[in-house]
Design a protein around this motif. Structure first.
Motif, short mmCIF file in Angstrom:
data_model
loop_
_atom_site.label_atom_id
_atom_site.label_comp_id
_atom_site.label_asym_id
_atom_site.label_seq_id
_atom_site.Cartn_x
_atom_site.Cartn_y
_atom_site.Cartn_z
N ARG A 136 0.82 -1.13 0.05
CA ARG A 136 0.13 0.01 0.20
C ARG A 136 0.80 1.28 0.01
N HIS A 179 1.01 4.02 -3.01
CA HIS A 179 1.03 5.69 -2.73
C HIS A 179 2.07 6.25 -3.20
N GLU A 217 2.03 8.98 -6.30
CA GLU A 217 2.51 10.36 -6.21
C GLU A 217 3.51 10.76 -7.40
N ASP A 225 -1.42 9.94 -11.04
CA ASP A 225 -2.09 11.13 -10.51
C ASP A 225 -2.57 10.70 -8.89
N ASP A 266 -4.40 11.38 -6.80
CA ASP A 266 -5.56 11.55 -6.41
C ASP A 266 -6.43 10.68 -6.96
N ASP A 267 -6.06 9.54 -7.68
CA ASP A 267 -6.95 8.56 -8.56
C ASP A 267 -7.28 7.70 -7.44
N HIS A 268 -8.36 7.89 -6.69
CA HIS A 268 -8.76 6.91 -5.68
C HIS A 268 -9.44 5.37 -6.10
N GLU A 269 -9.80 5.59 -7.37
CA GLU A 269 -10.40 4.67 -8.05
C GLU A 269 -9.57 3.42 -8.20
N THR A 302 -6.34 3.51 -7.12
CA THR A 302 -5.76 2.88 -5.84
C THR A 302 -6.76 1.82 -5.25
N HIS A 303 -7.82 2.11 -5.20
CA HIS A 303 -8.71 1.06 -4.54
C HIS A 303 -8.73 -0.23 -5.53
N GLU A 307 -5.31 -1.96 -4.30
CA GLU A 307 -5.60 -2.42 -3.02
C GLU A 307 -6.38 -3.66 -2.98
#
Length: 171
Positions: free
Chosen positions: A81, A85, A89, A93, A95-98, A100-101, A104
């Motif tokens: 994880r 992250h 960075e 991007d 801020d690409d939470h989708e 990243t999710h 994970e």
């Protein structure tokens, strides 16, 4: 903090550069090769990924004698994880939470199957050990019985008169 935990798992002194430790430094390429195989080669095909992850998890039984503990996968997940992250960075991007999710969830799924392979092999080996111990106990009991001195047959002396009255010298 997570990387320090991983370093300690490998028994590397905190004042030593982890890169100097061959087993630790080669770990990165092994992990990269494994995830490349799963994602690029197998394209996260469910059957192939599950089989690969379970096989790798099962191989971790061999490391239990060297201090491996299944709870280390929690630390490994945290390391993945953190690396994700950091990579997001640096290269993408952040801020690409989708995305990243999704990564994970993929890591968690792979680690779940690794744990499954680990525990399946551990269970099979435990069952085999129990059977082997039962057979060994049976052999031991049989060996003890075979070695146990057999009672000697007591031969009673018969009176001479009963055996051969004509040849008796007793009287």
């Amino acid at each position: 903090a997570v990387q320090k935990a991983m370093i300690q798992i490998f028994g590397i002194p905190l004042d030593q550069d982890a890169g100097e430790n061959l087993s630790y430094s080669s770990l990165y390429s092994i992990i990269e090769d494994f995830f490349t195989k799963l994602i690029v080669t197998q394209q996260l095909d469910e059957e192939a990924t599950v089989a690969s992850a379970q096989a790798l998890g099962a191989r971790h039984i061999d490391f239990v004698g060297k201090g491996f503990n299944a709870s280390f996968w929690d630390i490994f997940m945290a390391c993945l994880r953190d690396e994700l992250h950091e990579s997001m960075e640096t290269y993408g991007d952040g801020d690409d939470h989708e995305l990243t999710h999704a990564f994970e969830k993929t890591f968690a799924w792979v680690l779940y199957n690794m744990r499954s392979g680990f525990h399946d092999r551990k269970k099979k080996e435990s069952e085999a050990r129990i059977k082997l111990e039962a057979v060994a106990e049976e052999v031991k009991e049989k060996t003890v019985l075979e070695r146990k001195p057999q009672p000697k047959k007591i031969i009673e002396k018969k009176k001479c008169a009963e055996e051969a009255p004509t040849r008796c010298r007793c009287s």
